[in-house]
Write a protein that holds these residues in place. Structure first.
Motif, PDB file in Angstrom:
ATOM      1  N   ALA A  73      -7.434  -1.571  -4.418  1.00 36.33           N
ATOM      2  CA  ALA A  73      -7.583  -0.365  -5.521  1.00 36.33           C
ATOM      3  C   ALA A  73      -6.224   0.191  -5.737  1.00 36.33           C
ATOM      4  CB  ALA A  73      -8.440   0.592  -4.712  1.00 36.33           C
ATOM      5  N   GLY A  74      -6.282   0.735  -6.751  1.00 35.03           N
ATOM      6  CA  GLY A  74      -5.039   1.322  -7.388  1.00 35.03           C
ATOM      7  C   GLY A  74      -5.469   2.559  -8.341  1.00 35.03           C
ATOM      8  N   ARG A  75      -4.293   3.707  -8.449  1.00 40.16           N
ATOM      9  CA  ARG A  75      -4.715   5.003  -9.027  1.00 40.16           C
ATOM     10  C   ARG A  75      -3.630   5.120  -9.978  1.00 40.16           C
ATOM     11  NH1 ARG A  75      -5.000   9.085  -4.906  1.00 40.16           N
ATOM     12  NH2 ARG A  75      -3.061   8.326  -4.333  1.00 40.16           N
ATOM     13  N   VAL A  76      -4.057   5.428 -11.279  1.00 39.68           N
ATOM     14  CA  VAL A  76      -2.951   5.616 -12.246  1.00 39.68           C
ATOM     15  C   VAL A  76      -2.301   7.250 -11.790  1.00 39.68           C
ATOM     16  CG1 VAL A  76      -2.744   6.284 -14.798  1.00 39.68           C
ATOM     17  CG2 VAL A  76      -4.335   4.597 -13.936  1.00 39.68           C
ATOM     18  N   ILE A  77      -1.110   7.092 -11.942  1.00 41.49           N
ATOM     19  CA  ILE A  77      -0.230   8.197 -11.679  1.00 41.49           C
ATOM     20  C   ILE A  77       0.219   8.835 -12.923  1.00 41.49           C
ATOM     21  CG2 ILE A  77       1.842   8.962 -10.547  1.00 41.49           C
ATOM     22  CD1 ILE A  77      -0.362   8.151  -8.483  1.00 41.49           C
ATOM     23  N   GLY A  78       0.458   8.207 -13.956  1.00 45.46           N
ATOM     24  CA  GLY A  78       1.033   8.625 -15.167  1.00 45.46           C
ATOM     25  C   GLY A  78       1.536   7.549 -16.150  1.00 45.46           C
ATOM     26  N   THR A 114       2.284   3.788 -14.620  1.00 43.08           N
ATOM     27  CA  THR A 114       2.450   3.697 -13.203  1.00 43.08           C
ATOM     28  C   THR A 114       1.329   3.825 -12.367  1.00 43.08           C
ATOM     29  OG1 THR A 114       4.447   5.032 -13.779  1.00 43.08           O
ATOM     30  CG2 THR A 114       3.865   5.056 -11.504  1.00 43.08           C
ATOM     31  N   VAL A 115       1.115   3.109 -11.511  1.00 45.17           N
ATOM     32  CA  VAL A 115      -0.094   2.767 -10.776  1.00 45.17           C
ATOM     33  C   VAL A 115       0.400   2.737  -9.113  1.00 45.17           C
ATOM     34  CG1 VAL A 115      -1.996   1.333  -9.883  1.00 45.17           C
ATOM     35  CG2 VAL A 115      -1.197   1.258 -12.305  1.00 45.17           C
ATOM     36  N   GLU A 116      -0.212   3.766  -8.219  1.00 45.93           N
ATOM     37  CA  GLU A 116      -0.174   3.599  -6.924  1.00 45.93           C
ATOM     38  C   GLU A 116      -1.080   2.702  -6.088  1.00 45.93           C
ATOM     39  OE1 GLU A 116       0.364   6.850  -3.342  1.00 45.93           O
ATOM     40  OE2 GLU A 116      -0.743   7.722  -5.020  1.00 45.93           O
ATOM     41  N   ILE A 117      -0.733   2.023  -5.355  1.00 47.47           N
ATOM     42  CA  ILE A 117      -1.763   1.055  -4.562  1.00 47.47           C
ATOM     43  C   ILE A 117      -2.288   1.667  -3.327  1.00 47.47           C
ATOM     44  CG2 ILE A 117      -1.812  -1.136  -3.394  1.00 47.47           C
ATOM     45  CD1 ILE A 117       0.341  -2.315  -5.228  1.00 47.47           C
ATOM     46  N   LEU A 118      -3.562   1.642  -3.370  1.00 45.91           N
ATOM     47  CA  LEU A 118      -4.382   2.304  -2.371  1.00 45.91           C
ATOM     48  C   LEU A 118      -4.595   1.526  -1.272  1.00 45.91           C
ATOM     49  CD1 LEU A 118      -6.833   4.408  -4.599  1.00 45.91           C
ATOM     50  CD2 LEU A 118      -4.592   5.197  -3.848  1.00 45.91           C
ATOM     51  N   VAL A 126       0.993  -1.092  -0.066  1.00 43.65           N
ATOM     52  CA  VAL A 126      -0.044   0.141   0.002  1.00 43.65           C
ATOM     53  C   VAL A 126       0.855   1.255   0.072  1.00 43.65           C
ATOM     54  CG1 VAL A 126      -1.721   1.383   1.287  1.00 43.65           C
ATOM     55  CG2 VAL A 126      -2.111  -1.089   1.020  1.00 43.65           C
ATOM     56  N   GLY A 127       0.422   2.145  -0.941  1.00 38.75           N
ATOM     57  CA  GLY A 127       1.248   3.366  -1.084  1.00 38.75           C
ATOM     58  C   GLY A 127       2.543   3.464  -1.746  1.00 38.75           C
ATOM     59  N   GLU A 128       2.912   2.163  -2.554  1.00 36.63           N
ATOM     60  CA  GLU A 128       3.897   2.161  -3.411  1.00 36.63           C
ATOM     61  C   GLU A 128       3.297   2.216  -4.965  1.00 36.63           C
ATOM     62  OE1 GLU A 128       7.050   1.308  -2.451  1.00 36.63           O
ATOM     63  OE2 GLU A 128       6.393   1.387  -0.577  1.00 36.63           O
ATOM     64  N   ARG A 129       4.412   2.418  -5.482  1.00 39.00           N
ATOM     65  CA  ARG A 129       3.945   2.864  -7.016  1.00 39.00           C
ATOM     66  C   ARG A 129       4.846   1.838  -7.874  1.00 39.00           C
ATOM     67  NH1 ARG A 129       4.321   9.474  -7.764  1.00 39.00           N
ATOM     68  NH2 ARG A 129       2.521   9.729  -6.208  1.00 39.00           N
ATOM     69  N   PHE A 130       4.141   1.144  -8.957  1.00 39.14           N
ATOM     70  CA  PHE A 130       4.620   0.321  -9.579  1.00 39.14           C
ATOM     71  C   PHE A 130       4.361   0.391 -11.154  1.00 39.14           C
ATOM     72  CE2 PHE A 130       3.973  -1.895  -5.916  1.00 39.14           C
ATOM     73  CZ  PHE A 130       5.168  -2.412  -5.648  1.00 39.14           C
ATOM     74  N   ARG A 131       5.261   0.179 -12.304  1.00 42.04           N
ATOM     75  CA  ARG A 131       4.859   0.273 -13.463  1.00 42.04           C
ATOM     76  C   ARG A 131       4.296  -1.077 -13.795  1.00 42.04           C
ATOM     77  NH1 ARG A 131       5.162   3.675 -17.311  1.00 42.04           N
ATOM     78  NH2 ARG A 131       6.086   2.279 -18.749  1.00 42.04           N
ATOM     79  N   LEU A 132       2.968  -1.034 -14.436  1.00 45.13           N
ATOM     80  CA  LEU A 132       2.089  -2.171 -14.466  1.00 45.13           C
ATOM     81  C   LEU A 132       1.304  -2.278 -15.923  1.00 45.13           C
ATOM     82  CD1 LEU A 132       0.313  -2.258 -11.213  1.00 45.13           C
ATOM     83  CD2 LEU A 132       2.404  -3.639 -11.698  1.00 45.13           C
TER      84      LEU A 132
END
Length: 83
Positions: free
Chosen positions: A74-79, A61-65, A14-20
């Protein structure tokens, strides 16, 4: 109140960002969780306006919520190109 971050924060990242790579499954955008220890895959539910295509052709890039949606974390697209 115990949050999902308290219970499964480490394995879910949670809170980490990954290229997915994201694909469509059952009318939802979903990515495999990059942590093999995670019991949940990722439902990308926020930041969808940043996507030019759904699902996108390239990894994003997706951040895990810290919440779940229909049995996924849940995840959020960062860019599309953030590291």
């Amino acid at each position: 109140m115990t949050s999902i971050r308290d219970v499964l924060g480490d394995s879910l990242a949670v809170g980490e960002r990954f290229r997915l790579s994201i694909e469509e499954r059952d009318d939802r955008l979903v990515a495999d969780h990059p942590n093999d220890a995670s019991p949940l895959d990722i439902a990308v539910v926020e930041g969808l306006e940043l996507l030019e295509e759904r699902p996108p052709a390239e990894p994003v890039t997706v951040e895990i919520l810290g919440r779940t949606v229909d049995g996924h974390v849940a995840g959020r697209v960062i860019g599309p190109s953030d590291p």
